[in-house]
Design a protein around this motif. Structure first.
Motif, PDB file in Angstrom:
ATOM      1  N   PRO A  68       0.797  -1.231   0.000  1.00 59.27           N
ATOM      2  CA  PRO A  68       0.000   0.000   0.000  1.00 59.27           C
ATOM      3  C   PRO A  68       0.833   1.287   0.000  1.00 59.27           C
ATOM      4  CG  PRO A  68      -0.967  -1.584   1.499  1.00 59.27           C
ATOM      5  CD  PRO A  68       0.370  -2.148   1.074  1.00 59.27           C
ATOM      6  N   CYS A  69       2.096   1.204   0.358  1.00 58.01           N
ATOM      7  CA  CYS A  69       2.956   2.398   0.358  1.00 58.01           C
ATOM      8  C   CYS A  69       3.418   2.775  -1.046  1.00 58.01           C
ATOM      9  CB  CYS A  69       4.179   2.164   1.262  1.00 58.01           C
ATOM     10  SG  CYS A  69       5.261   3.604   1.447  1.00 58.01           S
ATOM     11  N   ILE A  70       3.358   1.839  -1.976  1.00 59.40           N
ATOM     12  CA  ILE A  70       3.850   2.119  -3.328  1.00 59.40           C
ATOM     13  C   ILE A  70       3.121   3.334  -3.896  1.00 59.40           C
ATOM     14  CG2 ILE A  70       3.979   1.260  -5.709  1.00 59.40           C
ATOM     15  CD1 ILE A  70       4.501  -1.512  -4.542  1.00 59.40           C
ATOM     16  N   ASP A  71       3.903   4.263  -4.352  1.00 64.88           N
ATOM     17  CA  ASP A  71       3.440   5.543  -4.920  1.00 64.88           C
ATOM     18  C   ASP A  71       2.750   6.449  -3.904  1.00 64.88           C
ATOM     19  OD1 ASP A  71       4.511   4.975  -7.438  1.00 64.88           O
ATOM     20  OD2 ASP A  71       2.687   3.943  -8.063  1.00 64.88           O
ATOM     21  N   MET A  72       2.715   6.070  -2.633  1.00 61.18           N
ATOM     22  CA  MET A  72       2.119   6.899  -1.590  1.00 61.18           C
ATOM     23  C   MET A  72       3.202   7.774  -0.949  1.00 61.18           C
ATOM     24  SD  MET A  72      -0.209   8.092   0.371  1.00 61.18           S
ATOM     25  CE  MET A  72      -1.729   7.215   0.346  1.00 61.18           C
TER      26      MET A  72
END
Length: 97
Positions: free
Chosen positions: A14-18
């Motif tokens: 969920p952190c990807i691109d966040m």
């Protein structure tokens, strides 16, 4: 890993691109990288927790707005590959099971 030794936390998909970095701001030992001011912040798609520096305090978990951080032993099966990804960012190998 030694019994009773601190367990690292792992940042997952969920952190990807966040890269919100709220977790960075609450970490008492500065083990989450890259920080916004570090040169590779723009080059990576997510943040990483240094497994040898993490003290298992858990401060980063509630700070993450996308619920991407887990204690290593609790990483959901579908995101287990992020354990190796996290260690690899720091040039380390995950511990043998």
């Amino acid at each position: 890993m030694e019994p009773g030794a601190p367990m690292t936390h792992i940042i997952t998909e969920p952190c990807i691109d966040m890269k919100d970095a709220s977790c960075v701001d609450v970490c008492p030992v500065d083990c989450i990288h890259p920080r916004r001011e570090e040169p590779d912040f723009e080059d990576v798609t997510m943040l990483f927790i240094h497994p040898e520096d993490c003290i298992d305090c858990g401060a980063c978990v509630p700070a993450c707005p996308v619920e991407a951080i887990f204690v290593e032993d609790d990483v959901p099966e579908k995101w287990k590959k992020f354990i190796e990804i996290n260690y690899a960012y720091y040039g380390l190998n995950p511990p043998e099971e």
